[in-house]
Design a protein around this motif. Structure first.
Motif, PDB file in Angstrom:
ATOM      1  N   ALA A 135       0.810  -1.220   0.000  1.00  0.00           N
ATOM      2  CA  ALA A 135       0.000   0.000   0.000  1.00  0.00           C
ATOM      3  C   ALA A 135       0.844   1.272   0.000  1.00  0.00           C
ATOM      4  N   ILE A 136       2.173   1.160   0.182  1.00  0.00           N
ATOM      5  CA  ILE A 136       3.028   2.352   0.162  1.00  0.00           C
ATOM      6  C   ILE A 136       2.884   3.079  -1.173  1.00  0.00           C
ATOM      7  N   ASN A 137       2.913   2.335  -2.266  1.00  0.00           N
ATOM      8  CA  ASN A 137       2.787   2.956  -3.588  1.00  0.00           C
ATOM      9  C   ASN A 137       1.419   3.603  -3.771  1.00  0.00           C
ATOM     10  N   LYS A 138       0.387   2.984  -3.201  1.00  0.00           N
ATOM     11  CA  LYS A 138      -0.961   3.555  -3.270  1.00  0.00           C
ATOM     12  C   LYS A 138      -1.005   4.898  -2.538  1.00  0.00           C
ATOM     13  N   LEU A 139      -0.351   4.954  -1.386  1.00  0.00           N
ATOM     14  CA  LEU A 139      -0.286   6.177  -0.586  1.00  0.00           C
ATOM     15  C   LEU A 139       0.387   7.296  -1.378  1.00  0.00           C
ATOM     16  N   ILE A 140       1.476   6.956  -2.046  1.00  0.00           N
ATOM     17  CA  ILE A 140       2.234   7.938  -2.822  1.00  0.00           C
ATOM     18  C   ILE A 140       1.433   8.410  -4.034  1.00  0.00           C
ATOM     19  N   GLU A 141       0.809   7.471  -4.736  1.00  0.00           N
ATOM     20  CA  GLU A 141       0.046   7.804  -5.950  1.00  0.00           C
ATOM     21  C   GLU A 141      -1.124   8.736  -5.659  1.00  0.00           C
ATOM     22  N   GLY A 151      11.109   5.133   9.426  1.00  0.00           N
ATOM     23  CA  GLY A 151      11.186   4.417   8.153  1.00  0.00           C
ATOM     24  C   GLY A 151      12.629   4.098   7.806  1.00  0.00           C
ATOM     25  N   GLY A 152      12.829   3.468   6.668  1.00  0.00           N
ATOM     26  CA  GLY A 152      14.179   3.083   6.263  1.00  0.00           C
ATOM     27  C   GLY A 152      14.916   4.231   5.602  1.00  0.00           C
ATOM     28  N   ILE A 153      16.118   4.510   6.077  1.00  0.00           N
ATOM     29  CA  ILE A 153      16.920   5.594   5.520  1.00  0.00           C
ATOM     30  C   ILE A 153      17.258   5.316   4.059  1.00  0.00           C
ATOM     31  N   TRP A 154      17.257   4.042   3.675  1.00  0.00           N
ATOM     32  CA  TRP A 154      17.623   3.639   2.315  1.00  0.00           C
ATOM     33  C   TRP A 154      16.434   3.646   1.351  1.00  0.00           C
ATOM     34  N   ASP A 155      15.207   3.785   1.862  1.00  0.00           N
ATOM     35  CA  ASP A 155      14.010   3.699   1.018  1.00  0.00           C
ATOM     36  C   ASP A 155      13.681   5.078   0.449  1.00  0.00           C
ATOM     37  N   ASP A 156      14.039   5.310  -0.805  1.00  0.00           N
ATOM     38  CA  ASP A 156      13.871   6.624  -1.423  1.00  0.00           C
ATOM     39  C   ASP A 156      12.421   6.958  -1.761  1.00  0.00           C
ATOM     40  N   ARG A 157      11.512   6.004  -1.588  1.00  0.00           N
ATOM     41  CA  ARG A 157      10.108   6.264  -1.923  1.00  0.00           C
ATOM     42  C   ARG A 157       9.407   7.119  -0.882  1.00  0.00           C
ATOM     43  N   ILE A 158       9.843   7.047   0.366  1.00  0.00           N
ATOM     44  CA  ILE A 158       9.004   7.516   1.471  1.00  0.00           C
ATOM     45  C   ILE A 158       9.468   8.827   2.099  1.00  0.00           C
ATOM     46  N   VAL A 159       8.499   9.525   2.718  1.00  0.00           N
ATOM     47  CA  VAL A 159       8.771  10.694   3.561  1.00  0.00           C
ATOM     48  C   VAL A 159       8.864  10.172   4.989  1.00  0.00           C
TER      49      VAL A 159
END
Length: 334
Positions: A135-141, A151-159
């Protein structure tokens, strides 16, 4: 009798529109006029109708704080500290906080999206999101204003506002290596969360840096909690009595491990060293004093909420990551 804007306007000698501008602090009217309207409103003990205001502005003046079932305030004091920090920051911005725990069967992000879509909140904070959450991608979209805590410091998708758990774990394991340990075990509370993945990565990175071979038999994955730490080290030492040091993924795991070691009369800090991450307030008086990484959870909650308000006020995504500092706190367990 309820005081209306019309009544305030009448006493202040202005139009209803001008009174409304003053009460909503739009900055579009003369300062003296605004002050006169506010003085009248104060003398009449005027209280705005928040529901009507929300309908007009399409804003609820409320943000959400959604916790994962396994990271809730009943089992993790850090969650409570985050919540206090978040509520304090929300209050400074004249916002309310709606706090909820997603059930075991409900995706934490879907839970937050449902609250947003029902107009109950203007943005949402999440704690306990896992990196494999589809659902992370759904949240972003959907463009929903959100911040993921820890969150993960390496995960460039998230705030996110987070701790560099890879670096923190590396710091602890390096400390053990420099004390002469080579048989260093890792008790992990999870291999599915951002924090759990980061801790394991830092542990393995430190071993590799100091030419210590990775040994899967020294890694135990369980759940977070004192009882899980107790059972994990009991199982570990039965299979691997050669272990001389243990890196625990959280303070509660370390406390459980220490409880077992005390039962079997092992000298903690002499016969075996224990280190951990969290500096959970519920264990500050524990004996022996834990050697741990200190995290300011309240500050994490405050910074996350501040970041969310930047998004809401500027109508755009803020800088994606805030990485918090941590402190190495030497205790008596290592």
């Amino acid at each position: 009798m309820r005081v209306t804007i019309k009544k305030i306007a009448e006493i202040a000698g202005v139009s209803v529109g001008t009174a409304s501008e003053a009460l909503n602090n739009t900055g579009r009217i003369n300062t003296k006029t605004a002050e006169r309207v506010l003085q009248v409103a104060d003398s009449l003990n005027y209280r705005p109708n928040s529901m009507a205001k929300a309908l007009i502005s399409q804003k609820s003046s409320t943000i959400g704080f959604v916790l994962d079932f396994y990271q809730n305030i009943r089992t993790h004091m850090g969650s409570a500290e985050m919540l206090i920090g978040a509520i304090n920051e929300a209050s400074l911005n004249n916002y309310d906080m709606l706090t909820t725990i997603a059930s075991k069967d409900v995706n934490i992000i879907d839970h937050g999206l449902n609250l947003f879509n029902s107009k109950k909140i203007d943005g949402v904070l999440f704690y306990g999101v896992r990196p494999n959450n589809v659902a992370i991608n759904k949240l972003i979209e959907k463009g929903v204003p959100y911040v993921i805590l820890s969150g993960g410091i390496w995960d460039d998708r998230i705030v996110t506002v987070t701790l560099d758990t890879v670096k923190a774990a590396y710091t602890l394991v390096e400390y053990l290596v420099k004390k002469g340990h080579k048989k260093i075990a890792h008790i992990s509370g999870s291999d599915q969360t951002y924090g759990g993945i980061g801790r394991k990565s830092g542990y393995l990175g430190a071993l590799k840096q100091y030419d210590i071979s990775e040994d899967e038999g020294l890694i135990v994955t369980t759940s977070y909690g004192v009882e899980y730490g107790y059972n994990a080290i009991k199982e570990l030492l039965l299979k691997r009595p050669d272990v001389t040091a243990v890196f625990c993924g959280s303070d509660d795991l370390a406390v459980g491990a220490c409880n077992y070691l005390k039962e079997i009369n092992m000298n903690i800090g002499t016969d075996i060293d224990i280190v951990c991450i969290s500096n959970d307030k519920q264990f500050v008086a524990y004996t022996p004093k834990l050697t741990t990484i200190g995290i300011d959870f309240r500050k994490m909650g405050r910074l996350s909420t501040h970041l969310l308000f930047e998004w809401l006020k500027n109508d755009g995504i803020p800088d994606k990551k805030i990485v918090m500092d941590y402190k190495f706190l030497k205790g008596d367990t290592a």
